[in-house]
Design a protein around this motif. Sequence first.
Motif, PDB file in Angstrom:
ATOM      1  N   LEU A 189       6.417  -8.894  -2.522  1.00 11.00           N
ATOM      2  CA  LEU A 189       7.241  -9.997  -2.021  1.00 11.00           C
ATOM      3  C   LEU A 189       7.397 -11.112  -3.061  1.00 11.00           C
ATOM      4  CD1 LEU A 189       5.922 -10.231   1.647  1.00 11.00           C
ATOM      5  CD2 LEU A 189       8.167  -9.454   0.923  1.00 11.00           C
ATOM      6  N   LEU A 190       6.287 -11.468  -3.684  1.00 16.44           N
ATOM      7  CA  LEU A 190       6.335 -12.518  -4.704  1.00 16.44           C
ATOM      8  C   LEU A 190       7.179 -12.083  -5.908  1.00 16.44           C
ATOM      9  CD1 LEU A 190       2.661 -13.805  -4.647  1.00 16.44           C
ATOM     10  CD2 LEU A 190       4.717 -15.021  -3.890  1.00 16.44           C
ATOM     11  N   ARG A 191       7.077 -10.827  -6.251  1.00 17.17           N
ATOM     12  CA  ARG A 191       7.849 -10.320  -7.384  1.00 17.17           C
ATOM     13  C   ARG A 191       9.338 -10.300  -7.084  1.00 17.17           C
ATOM     14  NH1 ARG A 191       4.818  -6.130  -8.236  1.00 17.17           N
ATOM     15  NH2 ARG A 191       6.052  -4.700  -6.960  1.00 17.17           N
ATOM     16  N   ASP A 192       9.693  -9.932  -5.853  1.00 18.10           N
ATOM     17  CA  ASP A 192      11.115  -9.868  -5.448  1.00 18.10           C
ATOM     18  C   ASP A 192      11.747 -11.254  -5.360  1.00 18.10           C
ATOM     19  OD1 ASP A 192      10.942  -7.163  -5.378  1.00 18.10           O
ATOM     20  OD2 ASP A 192      10.707  -7.018  -3.203  1.00 18.10           O
ATOM     21  N   ARG A 193      10.989 -12.245  -4.880  1.00 14.51           N
ATOM     22  CA  ARG A 193      11.557 -13.587  -4.705  1.00 14.51           C
ATOM     23  C   ARG A 193      11.630 -14.358  -6.013  1.00 14.51           C
ATOM     24  NH1 ARG A 193       9.594 -15.834   1.107  1.00 14.51           N
ATOM     25  NH2 ARG A 193      10.610 -14.195   2.296  1.00 14.51           N
ATOM     26  N   GLY A 194      10.914 -13.905  -7.010  1.00 13.70           N
ATOM     27  CA  GLY A 194      11.076 -14.498  -8.318  1.00 13.70           C
ATOM     28  C   GLY A 194      10.064 -15.468  -8.674  1.00 13.70           C
ATOM     29  N   GLU A 253       1.535  -5.537  -0.771  1.00 13.72           N
ATOM     30  CA  GLU A 253       2.798  -5.995  -0.195  1.00 13.72           C
ATOM     31  C   GLU A 253       3.089  -7.438  -0.611  1.00 13.72           C
ATOM     32  OE1 GLU A 253       6.330  -5.648   1.706  1.00 13.72           O
ATOM     33  OE2 GLU A 253       4.873  -4.032   1.406  1.00 13.72           O
ATOM     34  N   GLN A 254       2.070  -8.257  -0.640  1.00 13.81           N
ATOM     35  CA  GLN A 254       2.206  -9.647  -1.042  1.00 13.81           C
ATOM     36  C   GLN A 254       2.709  -9.740  -2.488  1.00 13.81           C
ATOM     37  OE1 GLN A 254      -1.569 -11.623  -0.840  1.00 13.81           O
ATOM     38  NE2 GLN A 254      -0.695 -13.463   0.071  1.00 13.81           N
ATOM     39  N   GLY A 255       2.164  -8.900  -3.351  1.00 18.46           N
ATOM     40  CA  GLY A 255       2.617  -8.868  -4.737  1.00 18.46           C
ATOM     41  C   GLY A 255       4.073  -8.456  -4.866  1.00 18.46           C
ATOM     42  N   ARG A 260     -11.538   0.836   7.063  1.00 25.06           N
ATOM     43  CA  ARG A 260     -10.183   0.585   7.548  1.00 25.06           C
ATOM     44  C   ARG A 260      -9.747  -0.834   7.208  1.00 25.06           C
ATOM     45  NH1 ARG A 260     -11.549   2.089  12.980  1.00 25.06           N
ATOM     46  NH2 ARG A 260     -11.941   4.303  12.918  1.00 25.06           N
ATOM     47  N   GLU A 261     -10.654  -1.769   7.392  1.00 20.85           N
ATOM     48  CA  GLU A 261     -10.361  -3.180   7.120  1.00 20.85           C
ATOM     49  C   GLU A 261     -10.059  -3.402   5.635  1.00 20.85           C
ATOM     50  OE1 GLU A 261     -12.984  -7.123   7.486  1.00 20.85           O
ATOM     51  OE2 GLU A 261     -12.891  -5.906   9.324  1.00 20.85           O
ATOM     52  N   SER A 262     -10.845  -2.781   4.756  1.00 21.05           N
ATOM     53  CA  SER A 262     -10.601  -2.958   3.323  1.00 21.05           C
ATOM     54  C   SER A 262      -9.297  -2.284   2.902  1.00 21.05           C
ATOM     55  CB  SER A 262     -11.767  -2.416   2.502  1.00 21.05           C
ATOM     56  OG  SER A 262     -11.921  -1.043   2.687  1.00 21.05           O
ATOM     57  N   THR A 263      -8.926  -1.191   3.558  1.00 23.55           N
ATOM     58  CA  THR A 263      -7.642  -0.537   3.264  1.00 23.55           C
ATOM     59  C   THR A 263      -6.485  -1.428   3.692  1.00 23.55           C
ATOM     60  OG1 THR A 263      -8.681   1.612   3.637  1.00 23.55           O
ATOM     61  CG2 THR A 263      -6.289   1.557   3.591  1.00 23.55           C
ATOM     62  N   LYS A 264      -6.595  -2.053   4.884  1.00 16.39           N
ATOM     63  CA  LYS A 264      -5.558  -2.979   5.354  1.00 16.39           C
ATOM     64  C   LYS A 264      -5.404  -4.149   4.402  1.00 16.39           C
ATOM     65  CE  LYS A 264      -6.020  -2.217  10.311  1.00 16.39           C
ATOM     66  NZ  LYS A 264      -6.478  -2.825  11.575  1.00 16.39           N
ATOM     67  N   GLU A 265      -6.532  -4.692   3.964  1.00 12.09           N
ATOM     68  CA  GLU A 265      -6.502  -5.829   3.045  1.00 12.09           C
ATOM     69  C   GLU A 265      -5.858  -5.441   1.705  1.00 12.09           C
ATOM     70  OE1 GLU A 265      -9.783  -8.503   0.707  1.00 12.09           O
ATOM     71  OE2 GLU A 265     -10.240  -7.873   2.762  1.00 12.09           O
ATOM     72  N   GLN A 266      -6.168  -4.266   1.225  1.00 10.17           N
ATOM     73  CA  GLN A 266      -5.583  -3.779  -0.024  1.00 10.17           C
ATOM     74  C   GLN A 266      -4.071  -3.588   0.112  1.00 10.17           C
ATOM     75  OE1 GLN A 266      -7.163   0.030  -1.207  1.00 10.17           O
ATOM     76  NE2 GLN A 266      -7.281  -0.613  -3.343  1.00 10.17           N
ATOM     77  N   ASP A 267      -3.642  -3.014   1.236  1.00  6.82           N
ATOM     78  CA  ASP A 267      -2.210  -2.829   1.475  1.00  6.82           C
ATOM     79  C   ASP A 267      -1.487  -4.169   1.569  1.00  6.82           C
ATOM     80  OD1 ASP A 267      -2.515  -0.107   1.474  1.00  6.82           O
ATOM     81  OD2 ASP A 267      -2.554   0.081   3.667  1.00  6.82           O
TER      82      ASP A 267
END
Length: 160
Positions: A155-160, A151-153, A140-147
Motif C-alpha cells: 500500500l505504501l509503495r503504491d501510494r508513493g 500488504e502494508q508495504g 497463525r498469529e505470526s503469519t497474519k502479522e507477516q501478511d
Amino acid sequence: MARPVPLKFDKVKTVAENRRARYDYFIDTTYEAGIALTGTEVKALRGGEGSIAESYAEVNDSGVWLINSNIPEYSHGNRENHEPKRPRKLLLHEREINKLHGAVARQGMTLVPLSVYFNARGRAKIEIALAKGKKTHDKRESTKEQDWKREQGRLLRDRG
C-alpha cells in the motif's frame, strides 16, 4: 577490559539455514559457536553440502553438542571419511555453557541451530538460539502479522 560482542555475526559464506526455526519458535538469544569438525567434514561444508533442518543442540556435563545434523560424506574422501549424522561438539565459553544449561534446565527452553556458515577468517561457525516453542495459535498469529506487514508495504509503495 572485555572485547565488545558484535551484534551481527560476520557471515561470509552461509552453508545451511534452518528457516523453519523462526516459524516454530520464539527466538530469545542467539550465540555464535565454533564446531569441532574433521577434515572431510570441512571439505564437504565448503562444497555447500550440509543440513541442519531437523537438528537441535543438547547441553550436558561435557559441553554442548549438535545432534542430528547431516553433513554428507566427502566425495573424494578415503577410508578416513566421517560419519554423516554423528554428534558434533560446539565450542563455547564456559560462562555461555552455564547460561545455556540454566535456561534449558530451569526455563524449559530449547537450543535451536539457525545457520551454519564460514566467517571472515574461514572458520566454520554455527548460530544457535535459545528458543521457546510456539503453539498453533501463535503460528497463525505470526503469519497474519507477516501478511499484514507485506500488504502494508504494498500500500505504501503504491501510494508513493
